[in-house]
Design a protein around this motif. Structure first.
Motif, mmCIF file in Angstrom:
data_model
loop_
_atom_site.group_PDB
_atom_site.id
_atom_site.type_symbol
_atom_site.label_atom_id
_atom_site.label_comp_id
_atom_site.label_asym_id
_atom_site.label_seq_id
_atom_site.Cartn_x
_atom_site.Cartn_y
_atom_site.Cartn_z
ATOM 1 N N ALA A 136 7.176 -5.728 -1.884
ATOM 2 C CA ALA A 136 6.247 -4.726 -2.400
ATOM 3 C C ALA A 136 6.684 -4.239 -3.780
ATOM 4 O O ALA A 136 5.858 -4.083 -4.694
ATOM 5 C CB ALA A 136 6.144 -3.554 -1.430
ATOM 6 N N GLU A 137 7.974 -3.997 -3.962
ATOM 7 C CA GLU A 137 8.459 -3.583 -5.277
ATOM 8 C C GLU A 137 8.204 -4.653 -6.333
ATOM 9 O O GLU A 137 7.791 -4.359 -7.458
ATOM 10 C CB GLU A 137 9.957 -3.263 -5.211
ATOM 11 C CG GLU A 137 10.282 -1.974 -4.488
ATOM 12 C CD GLU A 137 11.758 -1.625 -4.563
ATOM 13 O OE1 GLU A 137 12.103 -0.453 -4.351
ATOM 14 O OE2 GLU A 137 12.584 -2.531 -4.839
ATOM 15 N N ALA A 138 8.446 -5.915 -5.947
ATOM 16 C CA ALA A 138 8.217 -7.010 -6.887
ATOM 17 C C ALA A 138 6.736 -7.139 -7.223
ATOM 18 O O ALA A 138 6.361 -7.419 -8.376
ATOM 19 C CB ALA A 138 8.749 -8.325 -6.305
ATOM 20 N N THR A 173 11.158 -22.942 2.746
ATOM 21 C CA THR A 173 11.746 -21.658 2.394
ATOM 22 C C THR A 173 10.990 -20.496 3.022
ATOM 23 O O THR A 173 9.756 -20.511 3.129
ATOM 24 C CB THR A 173 11.801 -21.468 0.871
ATOM 25 O OG1 THR A 173 12.422 -20.200 0.584
ATOM 26 C CG2 THR A 173 10.424 -21.504 0.245
ATOM 27 N N ARG A 174 11.736 -19.491 3.457
ATOM 28 C CA ARG A 174 11.151 -18.231 3.939
ATOM 29 C C ARG A 174 11.084 -17.196 2.825
ATOM 30 O O ARG A 174 10.720 -16.046 3.067
ATOM 31 C CB ARG A 174 11.953 -17.692 5.114
ATOM 32 C CG ARG A 174 11.473 -18.131 6.496
ATOM 33 C CD ARG A 174 11.291 -19.604 6.642
ATOM 34 N NE ARG A 174 10.912 -19.983 8.001
ATOM 35 C CZ ARG A 174 10.644 -21.228 8.375
ATOM 36 N NH1 ARG A 174 10.685 -22.221 7.493
ATOM 37 N NH2 ARG A 174 10.309 -21.498 9.617
ATOM 38 N N ASP A 175 11.431 -17.591 1.614
ATOM 39 C CA ASP A 175 11.330 -16.694 0.476
ATOM 40 C C ASP A 175 9.859 -16.464 0.149
ATOM 41 O O ASP A 175 8.994 -17.261 0.512
ATOM 42 C CB ASP A 175 12.047 -17.287 -0.732
ATOM 43 C CG ASP A 175 12.566 -16.211 -1.673
ATOM 44 O OD1 ASP A 175 12.195 -15.041 -1.498
ATOM 45 O OD2 ASP A 175 13.342 -16.560 -2.592
ATOM 46 N N TYR A 176 9.568 -15.369 -0.528
ATOM 47 C CA TYR A 176 8.192 -15.084 -0.892
ATOM 48 C C TYR A 176 7.883 -15.572 -2.306
ATOM 49 O O TYR A 176 8.774 -15.768 -3.127
ATOM 50 C CB TYR A 176 7.880 -13.591 -0.769
ATOM 51 C CG TYR A 176 8.813 -12.676 -1.541
ATOM 52 C CD1 TYR A 176 8.644 -12.436 -2.891
ATOM 53 C CD2 TYR A 176 9.873 -12.027 -0.893
ATOM 54 C CE1 TYR A 176 9.492 -11.584 -3.587
ATOM 55 C CE2 TYR A 176 10.725 -11.177 -1.571
ATOM 56 C CZ TYR A 176 10.525 -10.959 -2.915
ATOM 57 O OH TYR A 176 11.382 -10.125 -3.594
ATOM 58 N N ALA A 213 0.825 -1.207 0.000
ATOM 59 C CA ALA A 213 0.000 0.000 0.000
ATOM 60 C C ALA A 213 0.860 1.257 0.000
ATOM 61 O O ALA A 213 0.587 2.225 -0.730
ATOM 62 C CB ALA A 213 -0.923 -0.003 1.216
ATOM 63 N N ARG A 214 1.885 1.276 0.820
ATOM 64 C CA ARG A 214 2.764 2.438 0.884
ATOM 65 C C ARG A 214 3.445 2.687 -0.449
ATOM 66 O O ARG A 214 3.442 3.809 -0.966
ATOM 67 C CB ARG A 214 3.821 2.234 1.973
ATOM 68 C CG ARG A 214 4.822 3.386 2.071
ATOM 69 C CD ARG A 214 6.019 3.039 2.922
ATOM 70 N NE ARG A 214 6.888 4.196 3.089
ATOM 71 C CZ ARG A 214 8.213 4.156 2.997
ATOM 72 N NH1 ARG A 214 8.838 3.014 2.744
ATOM 73 N NH2 ARG A 214 8.931 5.247 3.157
ATOM 74 N N ASP A 215 4.028 1.654 -1.019
ATOM 75 C CA ASP A 215 4.748 1.797 -2.285
ATOM 76 C C ASP A 215 3.805 2.268 -3.388
ATOM 77 O O ASP A 215 4.106 3.198 -4.142
ATOM 78 C CB ASP A 215 5.397 0.466 -2.655
ATOM 79 C CG ASP A 215 6.444 0.594 -3.750
ATOM 80 O OD1 ASP A 215 6.423 1.599 -4.488
ATOM 81 O OD2 ASP A 215 7.291 -0.302 -3.877
#
Length: 552
Positions: A370-372, A339-342, A21-23
């Motif tokens: 968020a950028e991705a 994995t802790r990756d998103y 939301a911020r980005d």
């Protein structure tokens, strides 16, 4: 809002939702966010409170994840120097577990993968030194390295606050119910969304795209959307923590190895306590009703007793909390190795507008996530449909009084423009300290409000940074801050949290905007509830049962 159409509707007020939301709002998109409870009410307030690269992930060969997290560690230190603080970690070497050469190699990589600039390099230490005396006999060697601590729930709130000041509509205690496809002028499709507030009122809005960042509820929300996609489900893993009376002096923390290969952190917490965690337990059930198990408490106490001279027992636990991580299911047999990756999955079809589903992630990498997410979504948004939103949102940051003025210049913004990625260098609210120097800021803070006790001044400076000015203002004595509820919490601060940070209940104030619930008596909490009820209606007097049951 029935006739209003937003570019993005974000479902979920955890760290990933508010980060997106911020980005998005700062780029000029029109954004709405709905959260069924309070901001950071679930997983995002149940972390180990660290901004770190994830040293243990190196042995799973997750070099990209560690590198990204280490880069983000440097970035977040720069944009939130009041909230994020460096911390030294001691990793004792235990014969028979990971060999010393392996630890040394891992720390060498850890020092160099992310372009370390602000933190000291790792080094070997002798455990026998006086400062490590609380450790049991037989531990002679170890290593020291640096990472950072953070107040996780305040990090969420600050991102939401920044998003709102840049034009986003943040709706807490508003549950997403359903979405249908609506076709408008020129055949443009959008989502017609129905939400429900805590009071039973309906909120309707239209959205050109939906972001499902509902955390442990991501699959449940997906089932309420008329979309078809490949089956990808979240793997729910519970992580629990306990709070013990302080086990050791000093500002350093310990990273403790266990024979099962897991690691547990022991971290100084709120001056009087040591935070110990976390566990990894498969979870099934309602994420709203998650709590630590007896076996987990025993596991964490056993870990403490393996390293420290003074034994810890379940009866010593002063507080506990648990959260459910919505990890991307990589089919690992051991939940500790998931994995802790998103993972971001974008679904779009002729039958419906875009939907982005968010799985996994670490609090450290929320900004990059968020950028991705926006890199995936922005090309899918109809340029003609979003014309004018950048001009609409751009002045928000300026009118809110932010020193950086926001990433989009309203005077040069063209209709339909979307700004570039910007969050890597823009300070979070309160983080615009001169030269990013918190020590100098704290010194000036105490000189300006000398009547504040040292501990209270430190808490307010860390929690609010430069925004403490809003409620401290020209106060020259404690009396000018209004009624005191105990532990330095005043009416002025509570009024600020209600007016600016979506606080509605005593739990919002005492367990997410702060951790003062550790210190207030039941009568003091009751008095706070009375004042909040008078200020914001009876709902402000309620307590969340899932939290209150585990409090001291």
């Amino acid at each position: 809002m029935a006739d209003e159409c937003v570019d993005l509707l974000i479902i979920g007020g955890g760290i990933n939702g508010v980060g997106i939301a911020r980005d998005a709002a700062g780029r000029g998109l029109k954004v709405a966010l709905v959260e069924q409870a309070d901001l950071a009410a679930a997983t995002s307030s149940a972390s180990t409170k660290l901004i770190h690269g994830g040293l243990r992930y190196l042995e799973f060969f997750e070099f990209r994840l560690v590198r990204e997290a280490l880069i983000e560690r440097e970035c977040l230190l720069a944009i939130a120097p009041h909230l994020i603080r460096p911390m030294q970690f001691i990793l004792p070497h235990v014969p028979g577990l990971r060999p010393r050469w392996q630890i040394r190699l891992g720390l060498f990589l850890y020092d160099h993968l992310g372009g370390r600039k602000r933190l000291p390099a790792s080094r070997a230490v002798r455990i026998g030194a006086d400062r490590y005396a609380p450790l049991r006999a037989g531990l002679e060697h170890g290593f020291a390295y640096a990472d950072c601590r953070v107040d996780d729930s305040r990090l969420v709130v600050l991102n939401a606050l920044d998003a709102a000041e840049r034009g986003a509509a943040i709706h807490t205690r508003t549950r997403f119910m359903s979405a249908t496809v609506q076709t408008g002028d020129a055949g443009r499709r959008c989502w017609q969304v129905l939400c429900e507030t805590a009071h039973g009122a309906q909120l309707q809005l239209r959205a050109r795209a939906i972001v499902n960042a509902a955390g442990p509820w991501v699959d449940r929300v997906e089932q309420c959307l008329p979309i078809a996609r490949d089956q990808v489900t979240a793997r729910l893993v519970k992580g629990s923590h306990i709070l013990l009376p302080r086990l050791f002096a000093g500002d350093h923390a310990f990273m403790l190895q266990n024979p099962d290969g897991r690691i547990v952190f022991a971290i100084p917490y709120e001056h009087e306590f040591t935070l110990v965690g976390t566990t990894d337990v498969p979870f099934q059930g309602d994420p709203a009703d998650v709590r630590i198990g007896t076996e987990e408490i025993e596991y964490l106490c056993t870990t403490v007793n393996r390293y420290f001279r003074h034994a810890a027992a379940p009866k010593d636990v002063r507080w506990s909390y648990a959260g459910v991580r919505p990890l991307s299911d990589d089919e690992a047999a051991n939940v500790s190795k998931v994995t802790r990756d998103y993972r971001l999955e974008l679904t779009e079809a002729d039958s419906h507008p875009p939907v982005l589903l968010v799985y996994g992630g670490k609090i450290t990498t929320y900004r990059r996530l968020a950028e991705a997410a926006l890199a995936r979504l922005i090309p899918r948004l109809d340029p003609a449909a979003r014309a004018g939103h950048a001009r609409h949102n751009a002045p928000a940051a300026v009118s809110a009084g932010r020193r950086d003025g926001g990433p989009i210049d309203a005077s040069t913004c063209r209709s339909g423009d979307i700004g570039p990625a910007w969050t890597a260098t823009a300070a979070l609210p309160g983080g615009d300290l001169p030269d990013g120097d918190f020590a100098a800021f704290l010194s000036a803070f105490q000189q300006r409000w000398p009547f504040l006790p040292t501990g209270v001044a430190h808490r307010l400076a860390h929690a609010y940074g430069t925004r403490a000015e809003i409620f401290l203002g020209r106060a020259r004595s404690p009396a000018e801050l209004g009624e005191s509820f105990g532990a330095g919490l005043t009416r002025a601060e509570v009024d600020y949290l209600i007016a600016h940070e979506w606080a509605r209940t005593t739990d919002d104030v005492l367990w997410r905007r702060s951790k003062l619930g550790l210190y207030l008596s039941p009568r003091q909490v009751e008095r706070l509830a009375e004042v909040m009820a008078a200020a914001h209606g009876p709902a402000a007097a309620s307590h969340a049962a899932t939290e209150s049951s585990a409090k001291p």
